[in-house]
Enzyme design. Sequence first.
Site, PDB file in Angstrom:
ATOM      1  N   ASN A  10       0.860  -1.195   0.000  1.00 26.01           N
ATOM      2  CA  ASN A  10       0.000   0.000   0.000  1.00 26.01           C
ATOM      3  C   ASN A  10       0.898   1.249   0.000  1.00 26.01           C
ATOM      4  O   ASN A  10       1.581   1.521   0.980  1.00 26.01           O
ATOM      5  CB  ASN A  10      -0.887  -0.080   1.261  1.00 26.01           C
ATOM      6  CG  ASN A  10      -1.788   1.139   1.439  1.00 26.01           C
ATOM      7  OD1 ASN A  10      -1.419   2.247   1.057  1.00 26.01           O
ATOM      8  ND2 ASN A  10      -2.942   0.925   2.025  1.00 26.01           N
ATOM      9  N   ASP A  69      -1.480  -4.010  10.325  1.00 26.92           N
ATOM     10  CA  ASP A  69      -2.830  -4.245   9.863  1.00 26.92           C
ATOM     11  C   ASP A  69      -3.655  -3.179  10.552  1.00 26.92           C
ATOM     12  O   ASP A  69      -3.542  -2.961  11.760  1.00 26.92           O
ATOM     13  CB  ASP A  69      -3.331  -5.648  10.215  1.00 26.92           C
ATOM     14  CG  ASP A  69      -4.544  -5.998   9.371  1.00 26.92           C
ATOM     15  OD1 ASP A  69      -4.396  -6.068   8.132  1.00 26.92           O
ATOM     16  OD2 ASP A  69      -5.644  -6.169   9.927  1.00 26.92           O
ATOM     17  N   SER A  70      -4.446  -2.486   9.778  1.00 28.86           N
ATOM     18  CA  SER A  70      -5.102  -1.310  10.332  1.00 28.86           C
ATOM     19  C   SER A  70      -6.474  -1.156   9.718  1.00 28.86           C
ATOM     20  O   SER A  70      -6.802  -1.795   8.718  1.00 28.86           O
ATOM     21  CB  SER A  70      -4.246  -0.073  10.055  1.00 28.86           C
ATOM     22  OG  SER A  70      -3.814  -0.067   8.707  1.00 28.86           O
ATOM     23  N   TYR A 150      -9.442   6.049   4.165  1.00 31.39           N
ATOM     24  CA  TYR A 150     -10.547   6.742   4.832  1.00 31.39           C
ATOM     25  C   TYR A 150     -10.154   8.108   5.414  1.00 31.39           C
ATOM     26  O   TYR A 150     -10.931   8.697   6.159  1.00 31.39           O
ATOM     27  CB  TYR A 150     -11.111   5.848   5.952  1.00 31.39           C
ATOM     28  CG  TYR A 150     -11.760   4.579   5.441  1.00 31.39           C
ATOM     29  CD1 TYR A 150     -13.108   4.539   5.105  1.00 31.39           C
ATOM     30  CD2 TYR A 150     -11.017   3.403   5.270  1.00 31.39           C
ATOM     31  CE1 TYR A 150     -13.703   3.381   4.625  1.00 31.39           C
ATOM     32  CE2 TYR A 150     -11.593   2.234   4.792  1.00 31.39           C
ATOM     33  CZ  TYR A 150     -12.938   2.232   4.471  1.00 31.39           C
ATOM     34  OH  TYR A 150     -13.528   1.086   3.988  1.00 31.39           O
ATOM     35  N   LYS A 171      -1.008  14.546  11.003  1.00 38.18           N
ATOM     36  CA  LYS A 171      -1.428  13.141  11.116  1.00 38.18           C
ATOM     37  C   LYS A 171      -0.300  12.269  11.671  1.00 38.18           C
ATOM     38  O   LYS A 171      -0.535  11.401  12.529  1.00 38.18           O
ATOM     39  CB  LYS A 171      -1.887  12.610   9.745  1.00 38.18           C
ATOM     40  CG  LYS A 171      -2.414  11.186   9.832  1.00 38.18           C
ATOM     41  CD  LYS A 171      -2.810  10.583   8.499  1.00 38.18           C
ATOM     42  CE  LYS A 171      -3.155   9.108   8.690  1.00 38.18           C
ATOM     43  NZ  LYS A 171      -3.329   8.365   7.439  1.00 38.18           N
ATOM     44  N   HIS A 176      -3.088   6.633  14.645  1.00 36.37           N
ATOM     45  CA  HIS A 176      -2.995   5.262  15.151  1.00 36.37           C
ATOM     46  C   HIS A 176      -1.644   4.640  14.785  1.00 36.37           C
ATOM     47  O   HIS A 176      -1.005   3.980  15.571  1.00 36.37           O
ATOM     48  CB  HIS A 176      -4.163   4.445  14.588  1.00 36.37           C
ATOM     49  CG  HIS A 176      -4.360   4.593  13.103  1.00 36.37           C
ATOM     50  ND1 HIS A 176      -4.562   5.813  12.499  1.00 36.37           N
ATOM     51  CD2 HIS A 176      -4.337   3.688  12.084  1.00 36.37           C
ATOM     52  CE1 HIS A 176      -4.671   5.643  11.190  1.00 36.37           C
ATOM     53  NE2 HIS A 176      -4.544   4.363  10.912  1.00 36.37           N
TER      54      HIS A 176
END
Length: 191
Positions: A10, A69-70, A150, A171, A176
């Site tokens: 990604n 993994d999110s 998102y 950010k 997260h």
Amino acid sequence: MKKLVIATHNPGKLKEFLTLLAPLGFEVTSSGELGLPEPEETADTFPGNARIKALAAAKASGLPALADDSGLSVAALGGGPGVFSARYAAGDYASAFARIIEAAKAADDWRAWFTCALCLAQPDGGSATYIGQAYGRIADAPRGAGGFGYDPLFIPDGHEQSYAELGSAVKDKISHRAQAIAQLKAVLGAG
Ligand code: IMP
């Protein structure tokens, strides 16, 4: 310089990882760059899938590998799409945004949170996993063009703009993913 594989295909995640890991001084490569196959994400938890991806990359490359993994959890969807965030959008984020906004409106509940499980795995099978979460709310319409996935839909607590509007400078301090990496840095003694 120590080598580290970022186990992701990604580009949005990879860009964030490269910025967040820069202070650690690794020679970083990615599973995409090495042409490693993407394993199937067969677990139903964030840590489970992070471990599958990190171990597969570590074993295939013979190098330490880091995977995350999110996903986005939406209160009005009972915590979904969560681990299924990529599959929920299936490449069509405009449609996913519309479905999430509709659910939040119907339930009059806009709470949402991102989770990142970050796994560092070694070729010998050892691994350690760290979890970061960011709480906030769903925007009533997608906002901003920056970031990925998102980002236009999520307004983190303490802010009035979406991740996409806030941009990477903000950010990368609060996300997260940044919180999970902060734990890894603490363990590696890189504060
Ligand atoms: P994974 O590659 O299976 O972990 O998929 C994670 C999916 O969750 C991504 O494809 C995005 O849709 C979403 N996601 C995870 N982290 C973020 C983020 O920081 N911003 C926006 N979307 C994210």
